[in-house]
Design a protein around this motif. Sequence first.
Motif, mmCIF file in Angstrom:
data_model
loop_
_atom_site.group_PDB
_atom_site.id
_atom_site.type_symbol
_atom_site.label_atom_id
_atom_site.label_comp_id
_atom_site.label_asym_id
_atom_site.label_seq_id
_atom_site.Cartn_x
_atom_site.Cartn_y
_atom_site.Cartn_z
ATOM 1 N N PRO A 1 33.574 21.296 37.761
ATOM 2 C CA PRO A 1 33.393 22.530 36.978
ATOM 3 C C PRO A 1 32.254 23.410 37.473
ATOM 4 N N ALA A 2 31.139 22.821 37.912
ATOM 5 C CA ALA A 2 30.008 23.635 38.370
ATOM 6 C C ALA A 2 30.373 24.411 39.627
ATOM 7 N N SER A 3 31.050 23.763 40.585
ATOM 8 C CA SER A 3 31.452 24.439 41.818
ATOM 9 C C SER A 3 32.487 25.519 41.536
ATOM 10 N N ARG A 4 33.392 25.228 40.593
ATOM 11 C CA ARG A 4 34.413 26.213 40.234
ATOM 12 C C ARG A 4 33.755 27.458 39.627
ATOM 13 N N THR A 5 32.796 27.233 38.751
ATOM 14 C CA THR A 5 32.106 28.358 38.117
ATOM 15 C C THR A 5 31.347 29.187 39.143
ATOM 16 N N ALA A 6 30.754 28.526 40.133
ATOM 17 C CA ALA A 6 30.023 29.255 41.182
ATOM 18 C C ALA A 6 30.956 30.177 41.958
ATOM 19 N N ILE A 7 32.158 29.718 42.253
ATOM 20 C CA ILE A 7 33.120 30.554 42.974
ATOM 21 C C ILE A 7 33.610 31.692 42.078
ATOM 22 N N TRP A 8 33.790 31.415 40.788
ATOM 23 C CA TRP A 8 34.169 32.487 39.862
ATOM 24 C C TRP A 8 33.130 33.603 39.884
ATOM 25 N N ASP A 9 31.860 33.219 39.887
ATOM 26 C CA ASP A 9 30.786 34.224 39.893
ATOM 27 C C ASP A 9 30.854 35.094 41.153
ATOM 28 N N VAL A 10 31.170 34.464 42.294
ATOM 29 C CA VAL A 10 31.273 35.218 43.541
ATOM 30 C C VAL A 10 32.436 36.206 43.466
ATOM 31 N N VAL A 11 33.579 35.768 42.920
ATOM 32 C CA VAL A 11 34.747 36.646 42.819
ATOM 33 C C VAL A 11 34.425 37.852 41.932
ATOM 34 N N ARG A 12 33.754 37.618 40.820
ATOM 35 C CA ARG A 12 33.376 38.728 39.937
ATOM 36 C C ARG A 12 32.458 39.706 40.665
ATOM 37 N N GLU A 13 31.515 39.183 41.417
ATOM 38 C CA GLU A 13 30.591 40.028 42.165
ATOM 39 C C GLU A 13 31.325 40.872 43.197
ATOM 40 N N LEU A 14 32.308 40.261 43.862
ATOM 41 C CA LEU A 14 33.063 40.982 44.883
ATOM 42 C C LEU A 14 33.846 42.145 44.286
ATOM 43 N N THR A 15 34.494 41.913 43.160
ATOM 44 C CA THR A 15 35.302 42.984 42.572
ATOM 45 C C THR A 15 34.410 44.110 42.041
ATOM 46 N N LEU A 16 33.239 43.764 41.563
ATOM 47 C CA LEU A 16 32.302 44.813 41.145
ATOM 48 C C LEU A 16 31.917 45.696 42.329
ATOM 49 N N GLY A 17 31.925 45.104 43.534
ATOM 50 C CA GLY A 17 31.615 45.866 44.744
ATOM 51 C C GLY A 17 32.806 46.588 45.334
ATOM 52 N N GLY A 18 33.982 46.495 44.691
ATOM 53 C CA GLY A 18 35.155 47.231 45.144
ATOM 54 C C GLY A 18 36.188 46.430 45.892
ATOM 55 N N THR A 19 35.935 45.129 46.126
ATOM 56 C CA THR A 19 36.921 44.293 46.821
ATOM 57 C C THR A 19 38.103 44.002 45.899
ATOM 58 N N THR A 20 39.297 44.025 46.458
ATOM 59 C CA THR A 20 40.499 43.643 45.728
ATOM 60 C C THR A 20 40.789 42.171 46.012
ATOM 61 N N VAL A 21 41.115 41.415 44.983
ATOM 62 C CA VAL A 21 41.356 39.983 45.135
ATOM 63 C C VAL A 21 42.750 39.647 44.636
ATOM 64 N N LEU A 22 43.515 38.959 45.472
ATOM 65 C CA LEU A 22 44.797 38.413 45.058
ATOM 66 C C LEU A 22 44.640 36.897 45.012
ATOM 67 N N LEU A 23 44.784 36.344 43.820
ATOM 68 C CA LEU A 23 44.451 34.956 43.550
ATOM 69 C C LEU A 23 45.684 34.172 43.122
#
Length: 317
Positions: A169-191
């Motif tokens: 769970p801790a590693s999963r949450t860390a990756i979630w935080d990165v994805v949120r940061e990326l989209t705030l910067g304008g990156t599009t994510v297909l998951l």
Amino acid sequence: MTTYAVLSKGLEKRFGDVHALRGLDLAVPEGTVCGLLGPNGAGKTTAVRLLTTLIRPDGGRAEVAGHDVAREPAAVRRAIGVTGQATSVDTDLTGRENLRLFARLHRLGGAVARARADALLDRFALGDAADRPARTYSGGMRRRLDLAASLLTRPRVLFLDEPTTGLDPASRTAIWDVVRELTLGGTTVLLTTQYLEEADQLADDIVLIDRGRATVRGTPAALKAEIGAHAEVVVADDAALPAAAMVLGRLTGSRTTLDTARRAAGAAAEPDLTLPRLVRELDAAGVPVVDATLRQPTLDEVFLRLTATTDAEEAVA
């Protein structure tokens, strides 16, 4: 006017007798996260492989970052990052060496390669382990290193194919935080993911793929609203169950289930149903209530209901 980072129409793909994609339509706006959900074998990974130019479509067309995946594959590759189901890191190299190697493979200059590798190591909390062989990394660390490698070129569109499978769970949450940061910067994510909570946490829109087609799409909130809240009442004695069931049936518009624990339950499609209203209606009907709850559905419940509906429609067809 909406600009789409990923756009496909009628995508078809066969592997021998297997019809993996049967006219897949997608429209993913820039700067959003689109969650592709579906049962195993639904066509999710095939769609990702096609959109990332690893395979060619047999029919239909698709654009990624404004480039046609069949006619302009090199331009698509320059615009995207990909993290697949299996990590691509070389376990004999250190974390720093891995990132610098990937950077040079992307034809980044030496100084740029070093600078971006070092920045990403810090961003993914791998700085202290940067000069250790990747074989000494935990699964979560390797996954973060793999994701860092996909960001070396600062992609406009990032494809994540089940990126947190097997992680704690801790590693999963860390990756979630990165994805949120990326989209705030304008990156599009297909998951694509098998974790419904992950899609609920991250996705702006969800597309349910089944048998190679997009069968359902919408925001997590909208899909939950289609299923409706789950109302449950526990009564003081068995004699009160019929009256409780009648109230629930009237308020939810669905079939009410009863059990031996003096409990009546039903799914409320009406979005205005609240717990206070439920209690007032039960009190007005003279139902002696021990407990009453009104719970919003989880995305897991939505997924199970929608896939069951799709199966039923296929059977009728």
